[in-house]
Structure formats: C-alpha cells, structure tokens
Design a protein around this motif. Structure first.
Motif, short mmCIF file in Angstrom:
data_model
loop_
_atom_site.label_atom_id
_atom_site.label_comp_id
_atom_site.label_asym_id
_atom_site.label_seq_id
_atom_site.Cartn_x
_atom_site.Cartn_y
_atom_site.Cartn_z
N GLU A 176 116.91 31.54 60.67
CA GLU A 176 115.68 31.82 60.17
C GLU A 176 115.07 33.03 60.28
O GLU A 176 113.93 33.32 59.91
N ASP A 177 115.73 34.04 61.16
CA ASP A 177 115.12 35.05 61.47
C ASP A 177 114.04 34.96 62.27
O ASP A 177 112.89 35.50 61.77
N GLU A 178 113.76 33.88 63.21
CA GLU A 178 112.71 33.56 63.91
C GLU A 178 112.70 33.84 65.37
O GLU A 178 111.82 33.16 66.08
N PHE A 179 113.26 34.69 65.89
CA PHE A 179 113.50 34.94 67.29
C PHE A 179 112.02 34.95 67.84
O PHE A 179 111.28 36.05 67.36
N GLY A 180 111.69 34.51 69.29
CA GLY A 180 110.55 34.76 69.75
C GLY A 180 109.45 33.78 69.00
O GLY A 180 108.24 33.93 69.97
N ASN A 181 109.67 32.93 68.20
CA ASN A 181 108.45 32.15 67.89
C ASN A 181 108.62 30.86 68.50
O ASN A 181 109.04 29.86 68.47
N ALA A 182 107.58 30.84 69.76
CA ALA A 182 107.63 29.81 70.57
C ALA A 182 107.03 28.57 70.09
O ALA A 182 107.72 27.60 70.45
N GLU A 183 106.00 28.73 69.24
CA GLU A 183 105.61 27.49 68.58
C GLU A 183 106.65 26.74 67.66
O GLU A 183 106.73 25.37 67.64
N LEU A 184 107.49 27.41 66.97
CA LEU A 184 108.68 26.92 66.27
C LEU A 184 109.52 26.02 67.22
O LEU A 184 110.33 25.13 66.89
N ILE A 185 109.94 27.14 68.29
CA ILE A 185 110.70 26.54 69.30
C ILE A 185 110.34 24.89 69.64
O ILE A 185 111.09 23.96 69.72
N HIS A 186 109.20 24.85 70.22
CA HIS A 186 108.95 23.70 70.79
C HIS A 186 108.52 22.46 69.73
O HIS A 186 108.63 21.29 69.94
#
Length: 562
Positions: free
Chosen positions: A350-360
């Motif tokens: 998704e090209d979303e490295f660093g997206n902590a909200e999405l991770i959780h």
C-alpha cells in the motif's frame, strides 16, 4: 542422565476424556521439554493430519531444571503440527507457569480432539475438569486471565491462554502465559483455538522431585551479580549494533539499516522501563516492563525482534507506537515477529510505511479476521502473490531479525531450520557479530567451515529446550556445566539433540518437505550456499535431497539401531 519425572496426561476435549500413562521409556532418552514433546508427536500425530483438525495433538512439557532454584529455568516447551509451516514445530515461553505445571505431577500434557463449545480446562494433581465458557468468546488474553483469577483464584502464572487470534485460527497466533509471555512462533495458539480451548490452568502440590547438582547455585549467583546490558535493555540492546553492521531488516526487507534506529533502540527502551521484570527463579531479570507517562501505555517490551518487525521493518520511528503494537499482540494473542512482518508486507503493498494508525488497525483486523485482516491472517507465504510482494519466509515462517544477507551463517541456519526462518533454532548469529569470545567467532561472509557449528548448535539447543533452559544462559552455562547439571556426557546430549532434529525432519519429510524447502529468498547472495547445504546434510548423515534416510529413525522415536 537427569530427566523430568511423572506420567503423561492425555486430554481429549471432544470426548471429555482423560487418561494417564507412564512414558518412562521415552523420558530416559528425552530429558524432557522439546525432546519429549517431539518423540510423542512423531509417534502419535498422523503424518497427514490437518494442523487445525482434531487429529493434531499439542504437547506441553517441562524439564528437570524446573525442579531447581537456578536462574534461566522459568520456561516451558510446547510442540504440535504448525498451521503456519505445516511441519512439526516446538516453541517455548518464559514466565512463571513451569513450577505450577510441575505441581500437577505430570511430565507432559497431551491435548487432542476438538470441542463443540469453548472451554477452560483445569488440570490439577487431583484430576481434570472441563468448564464451558461461552461468554469468553473473543475475549482478550488479559480479560480471560482476569476471569480465571476472579472465578477460580488462579493468577495468570497458572494459565495458558489464547486470545481472539487463536480462536479465529490466525496461523501465527500465540499461546500466552503469565499474560505477556508467549509460545510465539508457528501458530500454536491457533491449534488450541481449533480445539475449542480458551485456556488451560495448572495447579497442585505433587511435584516429583529431581535432584539438581549444587553447581546450580554457582550459576544463580553469577546471574545475580552480572552487570550484563540485557539486565537493563533485554534483547533490544543489540538493535543499534545490528543496524551498524547492516543486519537489521528495514521496510519489508528492502533495506538493511534504519536511519531512525536511535529513536527505537535499546536506549529508548531503557528510558521507558519502570521496574525490573523476570521469569520464575531467575536473578538475571532481563524482561522489560515499560510505560509511557504521557499516554499511560504500559506493556512488557518490546524486545529486539519486535523492534524490527513493528519498527524498522514497518518504517516506524516512534518507540511508543512500537510499544502499542507490542501491547496489542499480547492482548490479542499474536506472535509479534510474524504479525509485524505480515503488516510490513501489507504496508509495502500500500506504500504506507510508517503509518502507525494503519498498523494498529490492521493488527486488530488480523486477530478478528475482519476485512484485509482475514487475508493477512494466513501469513506471508500464502498471500504474498495477492499483495504483490516478495515471499519473505522459510518453510512458511516469517523472518526474524539478524539478517542472513549480512550474517551468511545465520542465513544458512535459517534455511536448515526445521522450524523455518527463526533465529533461535540454531542461534548462530552471536558467532558472526560476534557476541561470543573472539576465538569462537566467524567472519560474516560465506558459509565455509560453518555447517558443523550449525549442527552442533541445533543439537545443543534441543537439550536447552528440553532441560528447559533459557538461551540467554549462554554466558553462564557452557558445555561442561550443561553436562554437569544433567549428569550426562556432553557428547551423549548432542546425540539426543541430533535424534530430535532428525525426528522433526523425518516427520516433515513424510509431509513432503525436502531440499527445495531449505531455501532462502536470497540464497544466491550467500557465497557457497549450495555447498554449505550439502555439507550440512553430510554432517547429519542425511540424503542429498534433505531427507532422513529410510530406517534412520523408528516408530519409538529412538534411532533404529539402538
């Protein structure tokens, strides 16, 4: 030779039946723990069993050192057919369970069958009881522990528990004990979940005594007096060093160092640590109770592997965000390494490295199999094509840290491991950093001269997992001390270790595993990899195709020529 004492307790949760039987013949050649569980599993689990079916069996076992008062002995072993790797697999966990398990008087517990309702199983030295707990469906690990304490007066140190991830058969679900300690790798939590078991409790006063030599107190004293950095930072202490030598997987394995390592390394963990943490009887106290004063978040850890999986490999540079990922995995019952790597694969897609909200959000979706979480719950090996990312697994298991592209011997050890891409199977990486005495160290590049050492380390780690002895005892328990503790010749112990590795491999061979599974996503980047693999097989006496020769093991779990 010292070995665990007591009968095997077999519980069929489908039939609600309990049987006990002597396993003295196996104990005399097993020590306990992993070796005992593997011998039983090899004999009793059908080679064609479904890992999530009623015919799979899960074994919990202690070893003789759980009858000591020595540091590094607060551990237990679990063994079953893995839903993640599809092979026979053992995992172990620390905490405070092992002494309560020994109090039941059993050497091992075997769980088979499948319940049509959610259960808590209570095991004591007076018998086994089955409790229907429909209201605990999809309860977190912490909520389940609170229920057991409120209703039965048993603290979390008496329990093994699965969270929503185990109930929903996430292939990398953990079995949790003492709330925050995990039988983490391989999805054994999904095995219990598939059997309809929410938790098992252990209690009793029927410990079978095993006399441990006095050297245990010398080792315990040295552990207490040590000023080792792991007492302050746990395994997170290696993070900056691994980064500096380019052995730290970053942004789903696309890089080998993380420019923000100073924001998530051992020093940051030490700043958040607010008290000592340990396992039963251990004075080394390397665990990491941490707290963020600003948010009120409390967790245990994260350790180095979690810093990699939810930190550098996910492109996250805030230690509190990594702490939250760690906490969620403990509550939901997920292996932090596999969960973090799976999430990193999704972030890459998704090209979303660093997206902590999405991770959780994604971690929670995985545990409950909601939306994209239902896909990711299958693990990288099964979904990488759908995500459009590379398959960073060995035998279906996601990679731990200590990257083999830099540490080539560890890379070979990832490939040979029956468990898959797990660093603790051979634990070769300290010899390439080096974190051991200089005379025992190897250069990082290539595999020349390394296969015999990999074989020795795999064998001795079987014994540690059977004793059961923490791997972090390496600076305190050398081969002479290990032999003394177990009243055995060191070479004899290595022979037992070799037998167990062969039994694991033989079981997996019957399920179709061969040399093609001893492969890495980057084995062409390791000089001499194929030659090293051949030398490893030769050292073990196996066939060139990675299979155990016919007749090398028999149905009794001992060498056929014994």
């Amino acid at each position: 030779m010292k070995h665990v004492q007591g009968p095997l307790c077999t519980i069929d949760v489908g039939e609600r039946s309990v049987e006990t039987e002597s396993v003295d013949g196996l104990l005399e050649r097993s020590v306990g723990g992993r070796a005992l569980g593997t011998r039983l599993a090899h004999d009793r689990i059908p080679f064609d069993a479904d890992p999530l079916g009623p015919e799979n069996r899960l074994y919990l076992a202690t070893g003789p050192l759980q009858h000591s008062t020595m540091s590094f002995t607060g551990r237990m072993s679990a063994t079953a057919l893995s839903p993640l790797t599809d092979g026979l697999l053992s995992s172990n966990a620390g905490g405070f369970l092992s002494r309560n398990f020994t109090g039941t008087g059993y050497s091992a517990l075997e769980v088979t069958g499948s319940s049509d309702e959610l259960l808590v199983v209570h095991v004591t030295d007076e018998g086994v009881e089955f409790e229907s707990v429909p209201d605990l469906a999809e309860a977190t690990v912490f909520e389940t522990c609170e229920y057991i304490e409120d209703e039965h007066g048993l603290g979390a140190e008496h329990t093994v528990v699965v969270g929503p991830a185990g109930e929903n058969e996430v292939r990398f679900a953990s079995i949790m004990t003492s709330k925050e300690r995990a039988f983490g790798r391989g999805g054994l939590g999904a095995v219990l979940g598939s059997k309809g078991i929410k938790a098992i409790t252990f209690d009793g006063d029927s410990t079978n005594e095993v006399e441990i030599p006095p050297i245990q107190m010398e080792i315990h004293g040295e552990a207490a007096q040590s000023d080792h950095i792991m007492k302050r930072q746990g395994t997170s202490s290696v993070a900056s060093y691994a980064d500096s030598v380019e052995a730290l997987p970053t942004r789903y394995f696309s890089e080998l160092s993380f420019e923000h390592i100073d924001d998530i390394d051992g020093d940051r963990i030490e700043e958040k640590k607010y008290k000592k943490g340990t396992c039963s009887a251990c004075a080394f106290a390397c665990k990491l109770p941490t707290k963020d004063d600003e948010t009120g978040l409390e967790t245990e850890g994260p350790e180095y592997e979690t810093l990699m999986a939810f930190g550098s490999n996910s492109g996250v540079d805030d230690i509190v965000d990594v702490m939250k990922s760690n906490k969620l995995c403990d509550e939901l019952g997920l292996d932090t390494i596999s969960a973090g790597d799976v999430v990193a694969a999704y972030l890459a897609s998704e090209d979303e490295f660093g997206n902590a909200e999405l991770i959780h959000e994604t971690v929670e979706k995985i545990a409950y199999r909601e939306g994209i979480g239902d896909t990711l719950a299958e693990g990288v090996d099964r979904v990488h094509d759908e995500l459009g990312v590379e398959n960073w697994t060995v035998k279906g298991m996601e990679f731990s840290a200590h990257d083999g592209r830099t540490l080539n011997g560890q890379g070979l050890a990832f490939a040979t491991s029956n468990r898959g891409a797990d660093h603790m199977y051979a634990e070769f990486y300290p010899y390439e950093y080096p974190l051991v005495d200089a005379e025992d160290a190897f250069e990082k590049e290539g595999v020349e001269g390394k296969p015999p050492k990999i074989v020795e380390l795999e064998n001795v780690n079987v014994i540690k997992d059977s004793a059961v002895l923490c791997k972090f005892s390496r600076s305190f328990v050398d081969e002479e001390r290990l032999a003394t503790l177990l009243d055995a010749d060191y070479d004899e112990l290595l022979e037992i270790g070799s037998e167990i590795v062969a039994l694991e491999r033989h079981f997996n061979n019957q399920r179709g595993f061969d040399r093609s599974d001893d492969a890495l996503p980057y084995d062409d980047q390791i000089p001499g990899f194929e030659e090293g693999l051949e030398e490893y097989y030769a050292e073990r006496g196996w066939n060139d195709d990675g299979t155990v020769p016919d007749g090398a093991v028999d149905g009794g779990g001992v060498p056929a020529d014994d």
